[in-house]
Write an enzyme that holds these catalytic residues in place. Sequence first.
Site, PDB file in Angstrom:
ATOM      1  N   LYS A   1       0.832  -1.202   0.000  1.00  0.00           N
ATOM      2  CA  LYS A   1       0.000   0.000   0.000  1.00  0.00           C
ATOM      3  C   LYS A   1       0.875   1.265   0.000  1.00  0.00           C
ATOM      4  O   LYS A   1       2.075   1.200   0.275  1.00  0.00           O
ATOM      5  CB  LYS A   1      -0.929  -0.014   1.221  1.00  0.00           C
ATOM      6  CG  LYS A   1      -1.842  -1.259   1.289  1.00  0.00           C
ATOM      7  CD  LYS A   1      -2.775  -1.373   0.103  1.00  0.00           C
ATOM      8  CE  LYS A   1      -4.032  -2.173   0.296  1.00  0.00           C
ATOM      9  NZ  LYS A   1      -4.023  -3.606   0.376  1.00  0.00           N
TER      10      LYS A   1
HETATM   11  C1  LIG Z   1      -5.193  -4.533   1.047  1.00  0.00           C
HETATM   12  C2  LIG Z   1      -6.660  -4.516   1.263  1.00  0.00           C
HETATM   13  C3  LIG Z   1      -7.244  -5.035   2.434  1.00  0.00           C
HETATM   14  C4  LIG Z   1      -6.464  -5.795   3.460  1.00  0.00           C
HETATM   15  O1  LIG Z   1      -5.511  -5.052   4.106  1.00  0.00           O
HETATM   16  P1  LIG Z   1      -4.541  -5.788   5.161  1.00  0.00           P
HETATM   17  O2  LIG Z   1      -3.882  -4.654   5.871  1.00  0.00           O
HETATM   18  O3  LIG Z   1      -3.588  -6.609   4.349  1.00  0.00           O
HETATM   19  O4  LIG Z   1      -5.385  -6.616   6.047  1.00  0.00           O
HETATM   20  C5  LIG Z   1      -8.605  -4.882   2.608  1.00  0.00           C
HETATM   21  N1  LIG Z   1      -9.376  -4.292   1.689  1.00  0.00           N
HETATM   22  C6  LIG Z   1      -8.866  -3.808   0.541  1.00  0.00           C
HETATM   23  C7  LIG Z   1      -9.766  -3.133  -0.447  1.00  0.00           C
HETATM   24  C8  LIG Z   1      -7.496  -3.918   0.282  1.00  0.00           C
HETATM   25  O5  LIG Z   1      -6.998  -3.470  -0.871  1.00  0.00           O
END
Ligand SMILES: *Cc1c(COP(=O)(O)O)cnc(C)c1O
Length: 389
Positions: free
Chosen positions: A188
Amino acid sequence: MTAETVLARISITKPWLGDEEAKALAEVVASGSIGQGPKVKEFEAGFSASQEVRHAVATSSCTAALHLALVVAGIGPGDDVVVPSLSFVATANAVTYVGARPVFCDVDPASGNATAETIHAALTLDTRAVIVVDQGGVPVDLDPIRELCDRHEITVIEDAACAVGSLYKGRPVGSGADLTVWSFHSDKVVTTGEGGMLTTHRADWAARARTLREHSKGLPPTDRQDSVQSPPRLHLEVGFNYLMTDMQAAVGIVQLRRLAQMVARRREIAASYVAGLAGLKGLRFVADPPYGTTNFQSFWVEVQPGFAAGREGLLSRLADSGISATRGVMAAHRQPAYRWRDTGNARLQHTERLTDSTLILPVFHELDTVSINRVINTIQTAGPGVAHE
Ligand SMILES: *Cc1c(COP(=O)(O)O)cnc(C)c1O
């Protein structure tokens, strides 16, 4: 050696980390206090200020924050929660964790996001919450969704996992939802390796999430740093271990300071792709919606019938050139884990077309011009005039 083997591989994403993060991390390690402590508190304060929301509760992941959001909103067995199928599977999974039923809604074909119309089509008599997703960083059009949900007393949760730095009507995304969740996973824009955040304007929900994240202990450790003797343990309800560490938070504090710079660079890269690929028939690019701006967490491309190589052909051309690209966002209702689920009356035609026809190109802070041009050239040679063998 062929030309291909000397080309450096271009990865699809890479966190932007430097000396400042290393220094911040080293300081926490040297302090000997590496669990949840003052750095987490500082990260939370910085995050809530920058996202223009009253309360921020750090967690071990966005998935954990999604789970906590549903628990504090009182969602449980017998409840339906509308979620877009076009999302990472964590969105639907959190609904399943609390014993509620995910009801999949379709998305707008342009933005890839749920809308008031697609949500309306998926409502049932048991709908108690909606989770909207700012998919790939594109802000969801929240106001009409709020209006619909307020009318039916439905809680609005925003999965802004991808959208830190994206704006909705000039303000940070998420500030208009009842509860918003964020991800700091290493893919991210802002990262702490793993990590998440829950934000809300409601003090009672924030306080409950704060205790639930550490097995509902009576007092959070951030408030008892100075007490020598630990207070008696009191577990008010069944909670979880969803804590962020000070090591993660220290990195997050540095990352957050660079947010504007990171978003600006990603938008520059996206503009280069759009300029370099303009005029190629059969490709449509993700873009800012009329009501906001995206952070370009993902730069996705829809490969339309006019592009002869097709999506799979284009993906293999990119792979042959050492360029990592992925298929577009998944559709949860097609996964074995959810295939048996009742998807309500909502038809998911745009979801299915987008998941089948999109791909995601490399975007990360340090992606250089030479690499960007290599991606552009590869796509141009795979273009509509070239038949796919
Ligand atoms: C990456 C993502 C998640 C999960 O995030 P984590 O921190 O890995 O649990 C949830 N929803 C969306 C839309 C994502 O892109």
